[in-house]
Design an enzyme around this catalytic site. Sequence first.
Site, PDB file in Angstrom:
ATOM      1  N   GLU A  63      33.519 -53.604  35.344  1.00  0.00           N
ATOM      2  CA  GLU A  63      32.680 -53.678  36.551  1.00  0.00           C
ATOM      3  C   GLU A  63      33.466 -54.401  37.668  1.00  0.00           C
ATOM      4  O   GLU A  63      34.180 -55.365  37.396  1.00  0.00           O
ATOM      5  CB  GLU A  63      31.438 -54.512  36.195  1.00  0.00           C
ATOM      6  N   LYS A 144      24.786 -49.323  40.206  1.00  0.00           N
ATOM      7  CA  LYS A 144      24.086 -50.186  39.238  1.00  0.00           C
ATOM      8  C   LYS A 144      22.605 -50.336  39.595  1.00  0.00           C
ATOM      9  O   LYS A 144      22.265 -50.745  40.714  1.00  0.00           O
ATOM     10  CB  LYS A 144      24.772 -51.548  39.211  1.00  0.00           C
ATOM     11  N   CYS A 214      27.348 -53.071  33.375  1.00  0.00           N
ATOM     12  CA  CYS A 214      27.036 -54.413  32.900  1.00  0.00           C
ATOM     13  C   CYS A 214      25.590 -54.612  32.450  1.00  0.00           C
ATOM     14  O   CYS A 214      25.211 -54.180  31.391  1.00  0.00           O
ATOM     15  CB  CYS A 214      27.450 -55.457  33.938  1.00  0.00           C
TER      16      CYS A 214
HETATM   17  N1  CDV Z   1      27.381 -58.711  35.804  1.00  0.00           N
HETATM   18  C1  CDV Z   1      26.254 -58.740  35.091  1.00  0.00           C
HETATM   19  O1  CDV Z   1      25.420 -57.860  35.206  1.00  0.00           O
HETATM   20  N2  CDV Z   1      26.075 -59.778  34.261  1.00  0.00           N
HETATM   21  C2  CDV Z   1      24.879 -59.972  33.517  1.00  0.00           C
HETATM   22  C3  CDV Z   1      24.505 -61.419  33.462  1.00  0.00           C
HETATM   23  C4  CDV Z   1      23.048 -61.608  33.263  1.00  0.00           C
HETATM   24  C5  CDV Z   1      25.270 -62.242  32.502  1.00  0.00           C
HETATM   25  C6  CDV Z   1      24.933 -59.321  32.135  1.00  0.00           C
HETATM   26  O2  CDV Z   1      23.932 -58.764  31.733  1.00  0.00           O
HETATM   27  O3  CDV Z   1      25.958 -59.374  31.449  1.00  0.00           O
END
Ligand code: CDV
Length: 366
Positions: A63, A144, A214
């Site tokens: 990401e 996203k 992510c």
């Molecule tokens: N970049 C992310 O989306 N990080 C999130 C946070 C909550 C740690 C994740 O779900 O990994």
Amino acid sequence: MGSIQHEGGSAGHTADSKRKVIVAGAQLGPINVDTPRSEAIQRMLQLMEDAHKQNAKLIVYPEIAPVTFFPRHILEGDELEKYFELEVDGDPTKSPNIKPLFDKAREYKMDMYLGYAEATGDEHYNTSVYYSGQVDRVIAKYRKVHLPGTFEPYERKDATNQLEKRYFKPGNLGFEAFRAPQLVPEALTKDSGAKPNEVDTLGQGDPIVGMIICNDRRWPEAWRVYGLQGAELVLCGYNTTSWAPELLGTNEKISTKEKAKKEALFHNKLCLTYNSYANACFSINVAKCGSEDGKYPLIGGSCIIDCDGDVVAEASTEDDELVVAEIDLGMCRRGKEKVFAFEKHRRIEHYGRIAQQTGVQEPEFL
Ligand code: CDV
């Protein structure tokens, strides 16, 4: 150090399958605030070259790959904008910072999932694109959907922020699966006169791919929407902090940084293995990791998961590292036709809440 190849996890070799392909996850170690973008791109190109030497036909980056995970900082104006890629004519392949990646992928005829912060005039998204090196074209873009964190920074000055709700709009492109042209040989195409969704053509077209970013990986809804389009491969880049009590909460079990990291890695693998299994698809999951600016820890754990939920290959460092496996997409048919034959077993008359209700509504008190 090389990545760990798992024996229990099968890359799924069926003797006669025509759906085998070598794929790579290009994990990146820390990218600091003062790391020049060109240096990060150079590291990414090096990983692509290594993947090419191992005959990979697809490479997946993390990401927001080419820059530090900037949503942890309070930024505005040019200090914020400098982290975004401004698309020229709506075409990321012409975007100056990331252009060298597309150029190299074209040269290697390698497909690529690239995560980056996207600026389109007034709007900002946390984006990934799928570029086909086979046909030299951006095939799909994903923005996203599940943006974690807060709009306002935390009050405690030294808290680690996750200001994705401040800097990005929620993705507006949904979870649209697409076919990756010519990623496997001899796939059925329209030209043959064959039609999709018939008993004898299922799973025989060009590979069906979905992208997430992510935090999306924690939401089974996202995977299932792809599963319902027959996805055989889900691609996911991530930046996952392991120590941010304001954001992640805290309790006895995760009272130290070490324990919190162990839990974050466990939850990462839990989401990826279960959702790959439950949708009978492979997944390639790639971290930006290590300690950015020496004080913001991000988990590694980049991995390739098969459609039975087994880990096929896994990173062993928190640095730049390639995770490579030959996968056989033909293996997805068993799950899709037996335990997860959706058309036979799903009961959509009972799933209404999933799409009609956001938050929890508890039953009435007794
Ligand atoms: N970049 C992310 O989306 N990080 C999130 C946070 C909550 C740690 C994740 O779900 O990994």
